[in-house]
Design a protein around this motif. Structure first.
Motif, PDB file in Angstrom:
ATOM      1  N   TYR A  34      20.484  -4.559 -18.289  1.00 53.41           N
ATOM      2  CA  TYR A  34      20.877  -3.296 -18.884  1.00 53.41           C
ATOM      3  C   TYR A  34      20.454  -3.289 -20.345  1.00 53.41           C
ATOM      4  N   ARG A  35      20.417  -2.110 -20.935  1.00 55.67           N
ATOM      5  CA  ARG A  35      20.183  -2.019 -22.361  1.00 55.67           C
ATOM      6  C   ARG A  35      21.103  -0.973 -22.967  1.00 55.67           C
ATOM      7  N   GLN A  36      21.355  -1.115 -24.276  1.00 53.86           N
ATOM      8  CA  GLN A  36      22.267  -0.222 -24.959  1.00 53.86           C
ATOM      9  C   GLN A  36      21.827  -0.019 -26.397  1.00 53.86           C
ATOM     10  N   LYS A  40      25.251   5.168 -27.380  1.00 57.15           N
ATOM     11  CA  LYS A  40      24.895   5.467 -26.001  1.00 57.15           C
ATOM     12  C   LYS A  40      25.510   4.446 -25.063  1.00 57.15           C
ATOM     13  N   GLN A  41      25.711   4.865 -23.838  1.00 56.99           N
ATOM     14  CA  GLN A  41      26.218   3.973 -22.814  1.00 56.99           C
ATOM     15  C   GLN A  41      25.101   3.057 -22.326  1.00 56.99           C
ATOM     16  N   ARG A  42      25.495   1.924 -21.837  1.00 55.72           N
ATOM     17  CA  ARG A  42      24.511   1.023 -21.264  1.00 55.72           C
ATOM     18  C   ARG A  42      23.799   1.679 -20.082  1.00 55.72           C
ATOM     19  N   GLU A  43      22.500   1.455 -19.997  1.00 52.92           N
ATOM     20  CA  GLU A  43      21.722   1.971 -18.889  1.00 52.92           C
ATOM     21  C   GLU A  43      20.988   0.838 -18.203  1.00 52.92           C
ATOM     22  N   VAL A  44      20.893   0.932 -16.901  1.00 52.92           N
ATOM     23  CA  VAL A  44      20.240  -0.116 -16.142  1.00 52.92           C
ATOM     24  C   VAL A  44      18.734  -0.049 -16.353  1.00 52.92           C
ATOM     25  N   VAL A  45      18.126  -1.208 -16.475  1.00 52.10           N
ATOM     26  CA  VAL A  45      16.683  -1.318 -16.637  1.00 52.10           C
ATOM     27  C   VAL A  45      16.030  -1.772 -15.339  1.00 52.10           C
ATOM     28  N   ALA A  57      14.323   1.166 -13.291  1.00 49.10           N
ATOM     29  CA  ALA A  57      14.589   2.500 -13.779  1.00 49.10           C
ATOM     30  C   ALA A  57      13.284   3.276 -13.912  1.00 49.10           C
ATOM     31  N   ASP A  86      12.185   1.620 -26.482  1.00 49.01           N
ATOM     32  CA  ASP A  86      12.724   0.447 -25.811  1.00 49.01           C
ATOM     33  C   ASP A  86      13.640  -0.376 -26.713  1.00 49.01           C
ATOM     34  N   TYR A  90      19.631  -5.858 -25.087  1.00 49.40           N
ATOM     35  CA  TYR A  90      19.440  -6.050 -23.660  1.00 49.40           C
ATOM     36  C   TYR A  90      20.439  -7.076 -23.138  1.00 49.40           C
TER      37      TYR A  90
END
Length: 110
Positions: A34-36, A40-45, A57, A86, A90
């Motif tokens: 994931y990254r953040q 912002k909320q964490r998002e899956v990579v 993703a 990017d 992470y």
């Protein structure tokens, strides 16, 4: 309790590459990166199962590759053609049990 440690982050120029590593203290199963970014909320990579089935993703656009070494209890994220978007912290997570590492900073800037 499984411990996860991320490494490999750093400062890279646009278009550059990094390989992130997630090393676990014991065997791990389905793992996701994931990254953040701030605010912002964490998002899956990307994610990878024990049997090396992978998922990415949409924003990856073929630039990243997730892999694993079960002997080393490690999962990797090889990132090519990095863009400023990017930039993020992470994290890796063992999805079935909800364990998270502390994260590694990736900064893409000229």
């Amino acid at each position: 309790q499984v411990q996860l440690v991320e490494s490999g982050g750093g400062l890279v120029q646009p278009g550059g590459s990094l390989r992130l590593a997630c090393t676990a203290s014991e065997a791990i199963y389905t793992v996701a990166w994931y990254r953040q970014t701030p605010g912002k909320q964490r998002e899956v990579v990307a994610s990878i199962t024990r049997d090396e089935t992978t998922s990415y993703a949409r924003f990856v656009r073929g630039r990243f590759a997730i892999s694993r070494d079960n002997i080393k209890n490690a999962v990797y994220l090889h990132m090519d053609s990095l863009e400023s978007e990017d930039t993020a912290v992470y994290y890796c997570t063992e999805m079935n049990r909800g364990y998270w590492g502390q994260g590694t900073q990736v900064t893409v800037s000229s």
